[in-house]
Design an enzyme around this catalytic site. Sequence first.
Site, PDB file in Angstrom:
ATOM      1  N   ASN A   7       0.978  -1.251  -0.043  1.00 13.32           N
ATOM      2  CA  ASN A   7      -0.068  -0.146   0.034  1.00 13.32           C
ATOM      3  C   ASN A   7       1.156   1.280   0.077  1.00 13.32           C
ATOM      4  O   ASN A   7       1.574   1.492   0.950  1.00 13.32           O
ATOM      5  CB  ASN A   7      -0.833  -0.148   1.144  1.00 13.32           C
ATOM      6  CG  ASN A   7      -1.907   0.958   1.208  1.00 13.32           C
ATOM      7  OD1 ASN A   7      -1.824   1.890   0.451  1.00 13.32           O
ATOM      8  ND2 ASN A   7      -2.601   0.957   2.291  1.00 13.32           N
ATOM      9  N   ARG A  98      -2.796  -2.124  -3.287  1.00 15.52           N
ATOM     10  CA  ARG A  98      -3.869  -1.240  -3.232  1.00 15.52           C
ATOM     11  C   ARG A  98      -4.086  -0.156  -4.118  1.00 15.52           C
ATOM     12  O   ARG A  98      -2.786   0.400  -4.371  1.00 15.52           O
ATOM     13  CB  ARG A  98      -3.868  -0.642  -1.681  1.00 15.52           C
ATOM     14  CG  ARG A  98      -4.881   0.110  -1.711  1.00 15.52           C
ATOM     15  CD  ARG A  98      -5.040   0.936  -0.214  1.00 15.52           C
ATOM     16  NE  ARG A  98      -6.096   1.812  -0.225  1.00 15.52           N
ATOM     17  CZ  ARG A  98      -5.946   2.964   0.450  1.00 15.52           C
ATOM     18  NH1 ARG A  98      -4.795   3.407   1.007  1.00 15.52           N
ATOM     19  NH2 ARG A  98      -7.164   3.778   0.293  1.00 15.52           N
ATOM     20  N   HIS A 188     -12.769   2.983   0.238  1.00 15.69           N
ATOM     21  CA  HIS A 188     -12.676   2.169   1.301  1.00 15.69           C
ATOM     22  C   HIS A 188     -13.541   0.631   0.767  1.00 15.69           C
ATOM     23  O   HIS A 188     -13.896  -0.259   1.620  1.00 15.69           O
ATOM     24  CB  HIS A 188     -13.474   2.632   2.696  1.00 15.69           C
ATOM     25  CG  HIS A 188     -12.758   3.688   3.220  1.00 15.69           C
ATOM     26  ND1 HIS A 188     -13.502   4.474   4.035  1.00 15.69           N
ATOM     27  CD2 HIS A 188     -11.391   3.653   3.384  1.00 15.69           C
ATOM     28  CE1 HIS A 188     -12.464   5.327   4.770  1.00 15.69           C
ATOM     29  NE2 HIS A 188     -11.454   4.719   4.354  1.00 15.69           N
ATOM     30  N   ARG A 249     -10.938  15.658   7.191  1.00 16.12           N
ATOM     31  CA  ARG A 249     -12.012  15.980   6.146  1.00 16.12           C
ATOM     32  C   ARG A 249     -13.314  16.358   6.657  1.00 16.12           C
ATOM     33  O   ARG A 249     -14.013  15.922   7.547  1.00 16.12           O
ATOM     34  CB  ARG A 249     -12.165  14.916   5.335  1.00 16.12           C
ATOM     35  CG  ARG A 249     -10.840  14.470   4.411  1.00 16.12           C
ATOM     36  CD  ARG A 249     -11.207  13.365   3.441  1.00 16.12           C
ATOM     37  NE  ARG A 249     -10.032  12.906   3.007  1.00 16.12           N
ATOM     38  CZ  ARG A 249      -9.738  11.445   2.952  1.00 16.12           C
ATOM     39  NH1 ARG A 249     -10.715  10.700   3.556  1.00 16.12           N
ATOM     40  NH2 ARG A 249      -8.673  11.064   2.431  1.00 16.12           N
ATOM     41  N   GLU A 394      -8.093  -5.051   5.399  1.00 13.57           N
ATOM     42  CA  GLU A 394      -7.805  -4.884   3.894  1.00 13.57           C
ATOM     43  C   GLU A 394      -6.984  -5.584   3.389  1.00 13.57           C
ATOM     44  O   GLU A 394      -6.970  -6.380   2.111  1.00 13.57           O
ATOM     45  CB  GLU A 394      -7.715  -3.389   3.441  1.00 13.57           C
ATOM     46  CG  GLU A 394      -8.971  -2.533   4.048  1.00 13.57           C
ATOM     47  CD  GLU A 394      -8.669  -1.212   4.001  1.00 13.57           C
ATOM     48  OE1 GLU A 394      -8.390  -0.798   5.337  1.00 13.57           O
ATOM     49  OE2 GLU A 394      -8.908  -0.411   3.299  1.00 13.57           O
TER      50      GLU A 394
END
Length: 413
Positions: A7, A98, A188, A249, A394
């Site tokens: 990743n 990823r 996601h 965010r 993940e």
Amino acid sequence: MHILVLNVGSSSLKFQLIATDETSIAQAADRRLARGHFERIGGEAIVALSAAGGPTTKTAVQLRDHAAAVEYLIAWLTSGESGAPISRVADIEAVGHRVVHGGERFTQSVRVDDKVWGAIEDLIDLAPLHNPHNLRGIAAARAVLGAGVPQVAVFDTAFHHTLPEIAYLYAIPYQFYRRYGVRRYGFHGTSHRYIAWRYRQLTGTTRDATKIITLHLGNGASACAIVGGNSADTSMGFTPLEGLVMGTRSGDLDPAIIDFIGEKEGMAPREVDAMLNKQSGLLGVSGLTADMRELLAEESEHADRRARLAIELFAYRVKKYLGAYLAGMNGADAIIFAGGIGENSPDVRSRICKDMDWLGMRLDEGKNAGLAGGEGRFDADGSRVALWVIPTDEELLIARDTWRVVTGHDLRS
Ligand code: ADP
């Protein structure tokens, strides 16, 4: 099969080495052989490495780029000192990457060849902050391991390819969708898909009967309505900015605010966008930190008003999404919490679930309090909807998808 999961971010790289061999995902016996992360690649990098279950060692190493980081990583993995049961580069049989944006082109994981590479490059326009780094990771792995080792791309957006038009279209002139692909993509996806798969495994639910809401609440946060095993709606949109309140965010807001603040503060739209991504959310509201754990401590130790406000705003936004999705999908069998906050904070879970009894949701405070970091159910007897914590994973899903792509097995699960 030994699979390296990568990743890659702008100056970072996270990895796991996972062995996954079973032919049936239901029986999969996966082994974590090593994991770690690199920060500040491009200069004096900080490298944290740990072999299966062992302690983490931290060192500072001069690494000029991602290729140098992958080279360092492979040398460590094969050195014997890592404790990983591989001794040669050839023991790494595939790499799963990823990749953040797969656009409308990629609806599932895929082996990277020249055509796929070009298509991921074409999507840089939609994900300028992510896809270039993901490609750098693929190039680095290919350079170090050789062209014969399969590189597989697993996309954050792919799980959401089933969104219906009414969920993915924005109510703006249709030509912007046609011309530029302006639509909800959602992110996601690997996490939501893993959680849904694990829920099915824990409850014996079939894929088609899966009707749940998954909440990935970490630094980034998103909700996903899953109907018939497919993503039916999700809170992140054209970019990861939309939806829930996150660490830095803003999540949802009136787009007119962008122009208004830009005028008042003399900021270009790009600068306002950066402010909404990097200085908003929990950090912006509290004025203290983007870290939920620190906010909870500030609230309880110093009764900080704005820390409390940030936490309450975060929880209220999740509540609103739950209400919206429960209406949109005509009820759900379970609501599942994951991500750093969802997995570890009974307090935040409790704030989200409280006063939802009209919807038939009742949590058991004792069970909730007992669930920090683990997997389990915390609804009270008589709750119409089950409440679960399922830690996300993940990397594991990326490893399994990589195995399935390489061995030609079905990717739909
Ligand atoms: P990322 O999205 O970067 O993977 P994580 O999923 O690790 O992030 O989530 C990080 C968030 O989880 C931070 O806000 C952190 O404070 C929060 N968190 C971790 N542990 C706890 C805890 N015990 N209580 C409350 N929040 C926690």
